[in-house]
Enzyme design. Structure first.
Site, PDB file in Angstrom:
ATOM      1  N   HIS A  59       4.310  -6.453  -1.326  1.00  0.00           N
ATOM      2  CA  HIS A  59       3.400  -7.480  -1.855  1.00  0.00           C
ATOM      3  C   HIS A  59       2.159  -7.612  -0.976  1.00  0.00           C
ATOM      4  CE1 HIS A  59       2.449 -11.278  -4.019  1.00  0.00           C
ATOM      5  NE2 HIS A  59       1.918 -11.616  -2.843  1.00  0.00           N
ATOM      6  N   GLU A  60       2.386  -7.776   0.319  1.00  0.00           N
ATOM      7  CA  GLU A  60       1.252  -7.953   1.232  1.00  0.00           C
ATOM      8  C   GLU A  60       0.450  -6.669   1.382  1.00  0.00           C
ATOM      9  OE1 GLU A  60       0.399 -10.814   1.951  1.00  0.00           O
ATOM     10  OE2 GLU A  60       2.258 -11.864   1.454  1.00  0.00           O
ATOM     11  N   HIS A 118      -2.193  -6.586  -1.265  1.00  0.00           N
ATOM     12  CA  HIS A 118      -3.366  -7.378  -0.863  1.00  0.00           C
ATOM     13  C   HIS A 118      -4.216  -6.611   0.157  1.00  0.00           C
ATOM     14  CE1 HIS A 118      -2.248 -10.936  -3.021  1.00  0.00           C
ATOM     15  NE2 HIS A 118      -1.190 -11.220  -2.284  1.00  0.00           N
TER      16      HIS A 118
END
Length: 412
Positions: free
Chosen positions: A18-19, A22
């Protein structure tokens, strides 16, 4: 030990991906990413590569990418302050020393009168009583208490990018979770095969009714109690409705047909014979299985959310971190295949939850970016920050509530 390892690996993977979504899209847009962190709380381990510090933190509850401009810069240079300046061969300031200046004998000491670290990139003041003005390198660093912080010109800050670039950097986190689910499920299909609907016996579970009756993997079921079977679903329907009832299977094996009596066991009130559905292996089939199952997981989660908001599902049935940890451990005990399926479902869930239009979540941030796109100018950062703060507080309260539900459910 296996449960703990499974929980750490699954949650670590979900948060990392997820990170990472980003981070990659933010860097692609040219945003200065100060820190990429897995976990929260005190630092356990960290290292710097390029412009970013990569950190493992103590509490395994989420992670973050700290982009320049999202939070106020914690280091300020005051007027009248003495600083040490170090230069490159072109005369640009590459380092601003704020503390222990005397320990940097090659630094030029300047009494600051004005600085611009975002737009025009200069520092102006006096040196030995004479006025001076020096240009800053776009990647100049500020040294404060033995820690270096790179300056962030406005065009390297989150707010200095276009609406599209900012939206992409925010959306990339949830999107990475959907992609992870697709990859996990596709890999599962390649490794274990994808379920087929042919009326053929798949892998047998040792000691269960099918194996005890003499059925073998690859047997084709022609009929059950005289009723023709054309699909795997036909077999499941008859067996499920016949717990503890003797059934007459007509089997085709090695070109011949013969009958075998099979008595299904029970799982609750449902008949079971202990055999998996037949499977087939192909790259295209596995990719299709990954995409379709990711979609089905998404549809199921949205349905449950709708039932939650309409009151069909009470809040008491929600699970928080404790419940998810327990279910992950349970999945690990059932084998790698079940654990991978569970991890894929969790990844889809994480993606969807983050896209909800709630403050402090990725979806809430996308809402503010969308409003900015419509009105042509951003909302006051202080007001947006307050909304996100209140949203975060609400989420923390909700997590406490569902955690308490989990504790009562599992430990009472």
């Amino acid at each position: 030990m296996i449960k703990v390892l499974a929980i750490v690996l699954v949650f670590g993977l979900l948060v990392f991906i997820h990170e990472l979504g980003h981070l990659l899209l933010a860097k692609r847009a040219g945003i200065l990413c100060r820190e990429f962190a897995i976990g929260m709380g005190p630092k356990v381990f960290s290292f710097v590569r390029g412009e970013t510090r990569y950190t493992l933190r103590l509490l395994p509850i989420g992670g973050f990418v700290r982009m320049a401009g999202e939070d106020p810069e914690v280091i300020e240079i005051q007027r009248g302050q003495d600083v040490g300046l170090e230069f490159d061969q072109d005369g640009l300031v590459t380092r601003i020393v704020l503390t222990d200046i005397l320990h940097h004998p090659h630094a030029t000491i300047v009494t600051v009168e004005e600085t611009d670290l975002e737009h025009n990139l200069f520092i102006r003041g006096t040196e030995d009583g004479e006025p001076v003005r020096y240009a800053l390198h776009p990647q100049a660093k500020i040294l404060h208490k033995n820690e270096e912080t790179q300056i962030a010109p406005y065009d390297r800050q989150f707010g200095g990018k276009t609406v599209g670039q900012r939206a992409a950097a925010i959306f990339a986190g949830p999107m990475a979770n959907f992609l992870l689910a697709f990859v996990l499920l596709t890999g599962l299909g390649l490794a274990y095969g994808i379920p087929a609907n042919d009326p053929v016996m798949g892998r047998m579970i040792p000691g269960q009714a099918a194996q005890k009756a003499g059925l073998q993997q690859g047997d084709k079921v022609i009929s059950i109690d005289g009723k023709a079977t054309h699909t795997w679903k036909d077999i499941v329907q008859v067996v499920s409705a016949s717990p503890n009832k003797k059934l007459n299977f007509v089997i085709e094996r090695d070109g011949g047909q013969f009958a075998l009596p099979v008595t299904p066991g029970t799982d609750g009130k449902v008949g079971k014979i202990g055999v998996y559905a037949p499977t087939s292996k192909s790259v295209i089939g596995a990719a299709k299985y990954g995409a379709v199952t990711t979609y089905e997981f998404s549809k199921l989660i949205y349905t449950m959310l709708g039932q939650l908001f309409t009151g069909q599902v009470p809040v008491q049935e929600l699970s928080g971190p404790v419940g998810i940890f327990k279910y992950t451990g349970d999945a690990a005990e059932k084998g790698l295949m079940i654990l991978i399926q569970w991890a894929a479902a969790l990844s889809v869930n994480l993606g969807i939850m983050n896209l909800l239009p709630l403050p402090a979540l990725d979806g809430g941030r996308l809402v503010f970016i969308g409003i900015e796109a419509v009105r042509g100018r951003p909302i006051d950062p202080r007001k947006e920050g307050m909304v996100h703060f209140l949203g975060f507080a609400f989420l923390m309260v909700l997590i406490l509530v569902v955690t308490w539900n989990d504790i009562q459910r599992f430990f009472s």
